[in-house]
Enzyme design. Structure first.
Site, mmCIF file in Angstrom:
data_model
loop_
_atom_site.group_PDB
_atom_site.id
_atom_site.type_symbol
_atom_site.label_atom_id
_atom_site.label_comp_id
_atom_site.label_asym_id
_atom_site.label_seq_id
_atom_site.Cartn_x
_atom_site.Cartn_y
_atom_site.Cartn_z
ATOM 1 N N ASN A 78 1.526 -4.610 3.372
ATOM 2 C CA ASN A 78 1.678 -5.083 1.994
ATOM 3 C C ASN A 78 2.180 -6.517 1.907
ATOM 4 O O ASN A 78 2.056 -7.166 0.857
ATOM 5 C CB ASN A 78 2.624 -4.166 1.214
ATOM 6 C CG ASN A 78 2.027 -2.809 0.903
ATOM 7 O OD1 ASN A 78 2.754 -1.833 0.738
ATOM 8 N ND2 ASN A 78 0.709 -2.717 0.839
ATOM 9 N N ASP B 117 -0.797 5.897 -3.289
ATOM 10 C CA ASP B 117 -1.865 4.897 -3.344
ATOM 11 C C ASP B 117 -2.549 4.892 -4.708
ATOM 12 O O ASP B 117 -2.780 5.943 -5.301
ATOM 13 C CB ASP B 117 -2.894 5.216 -2.250
ATOM 14 C CG ASP B 117 -3.874 4.080 -2.028
ATOM 15 O OD1 ASP B 117 -3.534 2.920 -2.340
ATOM 16 O OD2 ASP B 117 -4.986 4.348 -1.538
#
Length: 258
Positions: free
Chosen positions: A85, A37
């Site tokens: 995503n 991340d």
């Protein structure tokens, strides 16, 4: 670079080497799951495009694989592209898919894959990925399917809830078709309905960027995993940061619910 910066870098390198030798003395996790991340926030911080941030993130994956092999950590799973995503802009999603595709094609030419006999596996709902990427994934998996020294897993088009839901659907179909006695279903049988039930549960799940949550990653498999959160963004994640995570894991007593 100033003298003070050089001294700081030297001290950091010395500490890294000391910690590396300390970590080697104790058992390491067999399987690490990593939530990579912070690529976009890193890019904004250093004044580059988000796409360049993703490229830096891809390069960091390659580094971390080397670190894992150095410590004889046999299995690593990277959370590369989640089902969530897909909510990003079409342009970013398209860039990421081509970046992943090119990374897989590079793996096919990477001598480290063959020298270290790295088995490459993708977990996720592959049907939602572009056809060109599915084809490349198939080639990589077929090329490395008999390699068994190390295992590199990429979670792409992956969501933990979706994985469990898909498993339940397949179980239901098998039960209705008479292929499964539902009364005999247990945890071990259930896990074989996951995207790849042969992969051992992760001993350690590591997340970068300072966020302290697992974000739909390996929900079934992480029931007894140790968690470690690093404050740095993924492209900035250093070998020293990695060693600190392993060292922290080694200092814990795993109870597995007992």
């Amino acid at each position: 670079m100033s003298v003070s910066n050089k001294l700081g870098d030297l001290a950091s390198k010395v500490y890294e080497n000391v910690l590396l030798e300390e970590v080697k003395k104790y058992p390491r996790p067999r399987h690490i799951g990593i939530i990579t991340d912070g690529n976009r926030r890193y890019a904004r911080n250093v004044g580059i495009s988000e796409n360049e941030g993703h490229v830096k993130g891809k390069e960091k994956v390659e580094e971390v694989v080397d670190w894992c092999m150095e410590l004889d950590i046999r299995i690593v799973t990277f959370y590369a592209f989640s089902t969530e995503n897909f909510r990003r802009s079409p342009e970013e999603v398209d860039f990421l898919f081509h970046l992943i595709d090119n990374a897989f094609k590079s793996l096919l030419k990477d001598e480290r894959v063959y020298k270290n006999r790295i088995n490459v596996k993708v977990i996720g709902n592959l049907s939602i990925l572009p056809a060109y990427l599915r084809q490349t994934i198939h080639i990589v998996e077929e090329t490395t399917k008999n390699f068994n020294n190390y295992q590199l897993n990429l979670a792409i088009g992956y969501g933990g809830r979706e994985e469990i839901l898909d498993a339940i659907k397949r179980i239901t179909r098998d039960a209705m078709d008479g292929k499964l006695n539902i009364d005999e279903l247990d945890e071990e049988k259930f896990r074989m309905y996951l995207y790849d039930g042969r992969i051992p549960d992760p001993d350690l799940i590591l997340r970068t960027s300072g966020e302290e949550r697992i974000s739909n990653f390996l929900l079934w498999q992480s029931a007894y995993s140790e968690l470690y959160f690093s404050d740095v963004y993924w492209p900035e994640f250093s070998k020293l940061d990695f060693l600190r995570a392993i060292y922290s894991y080694q200092r814990r007593q795993r109870r597995f619910g007992r």
